[in-house]
Structures are given as C-alpha cells and as structure tokens.
Design a protein around this motif. Structure first.
Motif, mmCIF file in Angstrom:
data_model
loop_
_atom_site.group_PDB
_atom_site.id
_atom_site.type_symbol
_atom_site.label_atom_id
_atom_site.label_comp_id
_atom_site.label_asym_id
_atom_site.label_seq_id
_atom_site.Cartn_x
_atom_site.Cartn_y
_atom_site.Cartn_z
ATOM 1 N N CYS A 145 10.111 5.250 13.916
ATOM 2 C CA CYS A 145 9.605 5.475 12.556
ATOM 3 C C CYS A 145 8.087 5.319 12.561
ATOM 4 C CB CYS A 145 10.238 4.457 11.613
ATOM 5 S SG CYS A 145 9.745 4.659 9.895
ATOM 6 N N PRO A 146 7.357 6.299 12.026
ATOM 7 C CA PRO A 146 5.892 6.195 12.002
ATOM 8 C C PRO A 146 5.423 5.007 11.155
ATOM 9 C CG PRO A 146 6.604 8.436 11.545
ATOM 10 C CD PRO A 146 7.831 7.581 11.513
ATOM 11 N N ARG A 147 4.403 4.345 11.602
ATOM 12 C CA ARG A 147 3.877 3.156 10.909
ATOM 13 C C ARG A 147 3.258 3.484 9.556
ATOM 14 N NH1 ARG A 147 0.962 0.589 16.125
ATOM 15 N NH2 ARG A 147 2.853 -0.077 17.170
ATOM 16 N N HIS A 148 2.770 4.705 9.400
ATOM 17 C CA HIS A 148 2.056 5.029 8.168
ATOM 18 C C HIS A 148 2.971 5.265 6.968
ATOM 19 C CE1 HIS A 148 3.113 9.088 9.529
ATOM 20 N NE2 HIS A 148 3.032 9.424 8.254
ATOM 21 N N LEU A 149 4.273 5.335 7.186
ATOM 22 C CA LEU A 149 5.185 5.595 6.075
ATOM 23 C C LEU A 149 5.211 4.416 5.115
ATOM 24 C CD1 LEU A 149 8.294 7.304 7.729
ATOM 25 C CD2 LEU A 149 6.301 8.365 6.683
ATOM 26 N N SER A 150 5.369 4.723 3.840
ATOM 27 C CA SER A 150 5.483 3.673 2.829
ATOM 28 C C SER A 150 6.807 2.938 2.995
ATOM 29 C CB SER A 150 5.405 4.293 1.431
ATOM 30 O OG SER A 150 6.562 5.085 1.192
ATOM 31 N N ASP A 151 6.949 1.807 2.313
ATOM 32 C CA ASP A 151 8.194 1.037 2.411
ATOM 33 C C ASP A 151 9.401 1.870 1.980
ATOM 34 O OD1 ASP A 151 6.803 -1.161 3.339
ATOM 35 O OD2 ASP A 151 6.730 -2.163 1.392
ATOM 36 N N GLU A 152 9.259 2.600 0.886
ATOM 37 C CA GLU A 152 10.361 3.435 0.398
ATOM 38 C C GLU A 152 10.706 4.525 1.413
ATOM 39 O OE1 GLU A 152 13.461 4.650 -1.723
ATOM 40 O OE2 GLU A 152 12.234 2.956 -2.352
ATOM 41 N N ALA A 153 9.691 5.129 2.021
ATOM 42 C CA ALA A 153 9.918 6.172 3.026
ATOM 43 C C ALA A 153 10.606 5.585 4.258
ATOM 44 C CB ALA A 153 8.596 6.831 3.416
ATOM 45 N N ARG A 154 10.239 4.360 4.625
ATOM 46 C CA ARG A 154 10.880 3.708 5.779
ATOM 47 C C ARG A 154 12.357 3.433 5.507
ATOM 48 N NH1 ARG A 154 7.890 0.892 9.696
ATOM 49 N NH2 ARG A 154 5.707 1.459 9.621
ATOM 50 N N ARG A 155 12.687 3.030 4.284
ATOM 51 C CA ARG A 155 14.098 2.808 3.943
ATOM 52 C C ARG A 155 14.890 4.108 4.058
ATOM 53 N NH1 ARG A 155 11.737 -0.938 0.445
ATOM 54 N NH2 ARG A 155 11.515 0.534 -1.276
ATOM 55 N N GLU A 156 14.286 5.194 3.581
ATOM 56 C CA GLU A 156 14.960 6.494 3.671
ATOM 57 C C GLU A 156 15.088 6.923 5.132
ATOM 58 O OE1 GLU A 156 16.742 10.029 1.947
ATOM 59 O OE2 GLU A 156 16.655 7.896 1.546
ATOM 60 N N TRP A 157 14.070 6.659 5.939
ATOM 61 C CA TRP A 157 14.104 6.974 7.368
ATOM 62 C C TRP A 157 15.315 6.307 8.023
ATOM 63 C CZ3 TRP A 157 10.773 9.620 10.803
ATOM 64 C CH2 TRP A 157 11.032 9.399 12.166
ATOM 65 N N ARG A 158 15.487 5.001 7.769
ATOM 66 C CA ARG A 158 16.605 4.266 8.376
ATOM 67 C C ARG A 158 17.949 4.832 7.911
ATOM 68 N NH1 ARG A 158 12.949 0.092 7.587
ATOM 69 N NH2 ARG A 158 13.841 -0.521 5.593
ATOM 70 N N ARG A 159 18.055 5.128 6.637
ATOM 71 C CA ARG A 159 19.310 5.636 6.082
ATOM 72 C C ARG A 159 19.684 6.993 6.687
ATOM 73 N NH1 ARG A 159 21.375 8.952 2.254
ATOM 74 N NH2 ARG A 159 19.372 9.881 1.759
ATOM 75 N N VAL A 160 18.741 7.916 6.714
ATOM 76 C CA VAL A 160 19.011 9.290 7.133
ATOM 77 C C VAL A 160 19.067 9.437 8.651
ATOM 78 C CG1 VAL A 160 18.072 11.630 7.072
ATOM 79 C CG2 VAL A 160 18.064 10.247 5.024
ATOM 80 N N SER A 161 18.198 8.758 9.370
ATOM 81 C CA SER A 161 18.151 8.956 10.825
ATOM 82 C C SER A 161 19.462 8.536 11.489
ATOM 83 C CB SER A 161 16.963 8.226 11.447
ATOM 84 O OG SER A 161 17.074 6.825 11.282
ATOM 85 N N ARG A 162 20.086 7.468 11.004
ATOM 86 C CA ARG A 162 21.374 7.044 11.590
ATOM 87 C C ARG A 162 22.429 8.132 11.428
ATOM 88 N NH1 ARG A 162 21.108 0.969 9.490
ATOM 89 N NH2 ARG A 162 20.418 2.094 7.692
ATOM 90 N N GLU A 163 22.487 8.703 10.230
ATOM 91 C CA GLU A 163 23.486 9.742 9.962
ATOM 92 C C GLU A 163 23.227 10.994 10.808
ATOM 93 O OE1 GLU A 163 26.224 9.620 8.037
ATOM 94 O OE2 GLU A 163 25.811 7.519 7.571
#
Length: 157
Positions: free
Chosen positions: A39-57
């Motif tokens: 996950c890129p470091r520059h993503l906001s907290d909300e974007a990071r949560r979405e990253w974790r949710r979607v990338s696993r699927e």
C-alpha cells in the motif's frame, strides 16, 4: 488520434468470463507477480482502509498483481475523496447552493468533488471487475479448501 472501440480486456478476465467472443486469447500477454502490492504511504487513512478491504478480495480471485498498484491506489484515493465530500455535504447547515458576497449563487464545490470521484471510481471498479455488471461477466473456478483445517471442516459438513 483517440483509440477506437472499447478498451481491450486482460486475458485473465476473458478466461474468467468464459471467452464469450470465442476469439483467440493472447497467449503472449505479459504475466506479472500475482500478489498484493504494498500500500502506498501517501494514501489517506480512508484510502488505506479501502486498500486493505479490496486488495484481499482481488487477490483471492487472482485479479490483482504487483503492477496493479497505481490503478488500485488511484481507485482507493477516489473512494476517500468521495467519502470526504459526502461527509461534508451531510454536515448540519450544508447547502447545495452557496452565495457569493455579490449575491450570485453557485453550486457547492463538494458536489463536484463527489460527482467526479464517483465517475473515476466507476472506471477503476469496472477495470477490476468490482461492479455488479462487470462481475456478471466473470466466472471464477470453484476453489477447494485453503488448507488442511478447512478441508477437515468441509468433510464435517
């Protein structure tokens, strides 16, 4: 000069859809590492949560590769912008139309942010097969138990 017709689909997507056009598949398409990119470091907290949710699927369905990092990051940041705009518009006292000091009215910029983010999100979601319509065209092979314990539980049912 712009591209003609719809954007080509990746071979993995065509295979999952059952190759409805029955055209020859590109067997020389580049293959990249099938794992979740960092996950890129520059993503906001909300974007990071979405990253974790979607990338696993996506990874579970073999639809994510290391090189997809930029596209997934862009989608997640669009998601975060849309969430922020929706939160701003839900605040007490928010008005769709705002007045300038000269009395002219204009549409709140948050509405533009929300609408543009939705448009961009839809494009990325479609690319990853994450909309209801794009999902109907994908067939995922049945997956067996992930490990010995899952296999044991499956036999107990």
């Amino acid at each position: 000069m712009g591209a003609r017709g719809p954007a080509p689909k990746p071979t993995v997507t065509k295979r999952l859809e059952g190759n409805p056009g029955k055209r020859a598949l590109n067997m020389s398409e580049p293959q990249f590492t099938a794992k979740a990119p960092p996950c890129p470091r520059h993503l906001s907290d909300e974007a990071r949560r979405e990253w974790r949710r979607v990338s696993r699927e996506l990874l579970d369905k073999n639809l994510l590769q290391v090189v997809d990092r930029a596209a997934l990051a862009a989608y997640c940041q669009c998601w975060a912008r849309w969430v922020e705009a929706e939160q701003k518009m839900a605040e007490p006292g928010f008005q769709m139309m705002e007045a300038t000091d000269k009395g002219y009215q204009y549409v709140s910029p948050w509405l533009g942010v929300a609408n543009q983010s939705l448009k961009q999100m839809k494009a990325f979601l479609t690319e990853f097969g994450l909309t209801p319509a794009s999902r109907t065209r994908i067939q995922v092979p049945e997956q067996g138990p992930a490990d010995d314990f899952d296999e044991f539980l499956a036999r107990k049912r």
